[in-house]
Design an enzyme around this catalytic site. Structure first.
Site, mmCIF file in Angstrom:
data_model
loop_
_atom_site.group_PDB
_atom_site.id
_atom_site.type_symbol
_atom_site.label_atom_id
_atom_site.label_comp_id
_atom_site.label_asym_id
_atom_site.label_seq_id
_atom_site.Cartn_x
_atom_site.Cartn_y
_atom_site.Cartn_z
ATOM 1 N N TYR A 181 -23.246 -16.300 -5.157
ATOM 2 C CA TYR A 181 -22.478 -15.114 -5.550
ATOM 3 C C TYR A 181 -21.467 -14.781 -4.460
ATOM 4 O O TYR A 181 -21.644 -15.125 -3.291
ATOM 5 C CB TYR A 181 -23.403 -13.908 -5.799
ATOM 6 C CG TYR A 181 -24.124 -13.426 -4.566
ATOM 7 C CD1 TYR A 181 -25.376 -13.938 -4.227
ATOM 8 C CD2 TYR A 181 -23.553 -12.481 -3.717
ATOM 9 C CE1 TYR A 181 -26.038 -13.512 -3.088
ATOM 10 C CE2 TYR A 181 -24.207 -12.042 -2.581
ATOM 11 C CZ TYR A 181 -25.450 -12.565 -2.268
ATOM 12 O OH TYR A 181 -26.100 -12.148 -1.137
ATOM 13 N N CYS A 182 -20.380 -14.128 -4.870
ATOM 14 C CA CYS A 182 -19.383 -13.635 -3.928
ATOM 15 C C CYS A 182 -18.727 -12.423 -4.583
ATOM 16 O O CYS A 182 -19.145 -11.988 -5.653
ATOM 17 C CB CYS A 182 -18.362 -14.713 -3.573
ATOM 18 S SG CYS A 182 -17.486 -15.362 -5.007
ATOM 19 N N THR A 183 -17.704 -11.881 -3.958
ATOM 20 C CA THR A 183 -17.153 -10.597 -4.404
ATOM 21 C C THR A 183 -16.704 -10.621 -5.866
ATOM 22 O O THR A 183 -17.190 -9.852 -6.690
ATOM 23 C CB THR A 183 -15.968 -10.197 -3.503
ATOM 24 O OG1 THR A 183 -16.349 -10.383 -2.141
ATOM 25 C CG2 THR A 183 -15.554 -8.754 -3.749
#
Ligand SMILES: [Zn+2]
Ligand SMILES: [Zn+2]
Length: 305
Positions: A181-183
């Site tokens: 996951y990331c922003t």
């Protein structure tokens, strides 16, 4: 009074002539009075622009003609949030240091992780105790918020990911389901493909990243804490009832605000400091010896003045 907005977007698609697309995008933004940053490579486009709402609407319409199916996130702000317009051609639209490895076709990244909607993330975790979250951001960002029990790789920039993945530290994850996951999702498009290329068998990524997951579940899901953001706000929360994960590096007080070290000439570190410790020059440092020294000198000069 006119209303302004900021647009955030990316699209992976093969571009045979990135320079021509760059020139077109630059002219388009200039003619509409938009400011911001756009990167174009042979793999796609990654941009953030701000300006008058009608100009943004025209930009979206024109850009969709070439980048079919591209999604735009609208947020508060305007041209004034950016110092200028910058439209550039680069080897990569996110700098992982692996431009030759990334493969992109008309459907997007080839060989990336399986996309999960927020509710599918929860389902996967509920049905499988082995699932692990793998943070696709810089380690610093996870100091104020991350998914529950997430693994946070030791990376200062996305350039460090390949070294981390090849270090052997995460080899026990190669047979487990891993949710990256990331922003907003762009970094995991690339990261998940790099992981699969290195023998991680079951890799997932969250559609729309933390932002979309947080919009759906707020603080009631598997996300914990604040989200680091790359604008003046520095952080955002999904509701008031968030769990405070961040602590001042000096006194340990709860804080979710990163501040720049006082040694501005020589240190680019952002560190968590509470308002009291940041307010006092003597403690407005990142902890490195040379920066402690600079803080001490500045405090002494203040005392003498
Ligand atoms: Zn403090
Ligand atoms: Zn420092």
């Amino acid at each position: 009074m006119s209303i302004s907005k900021i647009l955030l977007y990316y699209k992976f698609q093969p571009i045979s002539d990135p320079r021509a697309v760059m020139l077109w995008q630059r002219d388009l933004c200039q003619s509409l009075g938009l400011r911001g940053r756009i990167l174009i490579s042979e793999h796609g486009i990654n941009g953030t622009v701000g300006g008058d709402i009608d100009a943004c609407k025209t930009y979206v319409k024109k850009t969709k003609e070439y980048f079919k199916g591209i999604e735009f996130k609208w947020s508060e702000g305007g041209a004034e949030d950016f110092p200028k317009l910058s439209v550039k051609v680069r080897d990569e639209i996110v700098a992982f240091g692996a431009p030759g490895e990334l493969k992109v076709d008309e459907h997007g990244v080839v060989g990336g992780g399986v996309h999960l909607k927020p509710e599918e993330v929860n389902e996967l975790v509920e049905n499988n105790p082995d699932v692990v979250f793998f943070d696709g951001r810089n380690a610093m960002e996870a100091q104020i918020g991350k998914f529950k029990d997430a693994i946070v790789p030791d990376v200062n920039t996305t350039h460090d990911f390949i070294r981390e993945l090849e270090s052997g530290k995460y080899d026990d994850l190669k047979d487990k389901p891993v949710i990256t996951y990331c922003t907003g999702g762009i970094r995991c498009e690339i990261l998940s493909s790099l992981m699969k290329n290195r023998g991680f068998k079951e890799v997932y990524q969250i559609d729309g990243g933390i932002v979309r997951y947080g919009e759906k579940y707020g603080n009631q899901g598997l996300w914990e804490g604040s989200l680091y953001v790359f604008d003046k706000r520095m952080h955002m929360e999904f509701g008031e009832d968030f769990k405070a994960l961040g602590h001042c590096i000096h006194c340990g007080a709860e804080t979710n605000k990163f501040e720049h070290c006082v040694n501005e000439d020589d240190c680019r570190q952002l560190v968590l400091m509470c308002p009291d410790c940041f307010g006092n020059v003597a403690t407005r440092h990142c902890g490195q010896e040379r920066c402690v020294e600079v803080a001490r000198e500045q405090a002494e000069q203040l005392a003498q003045a």
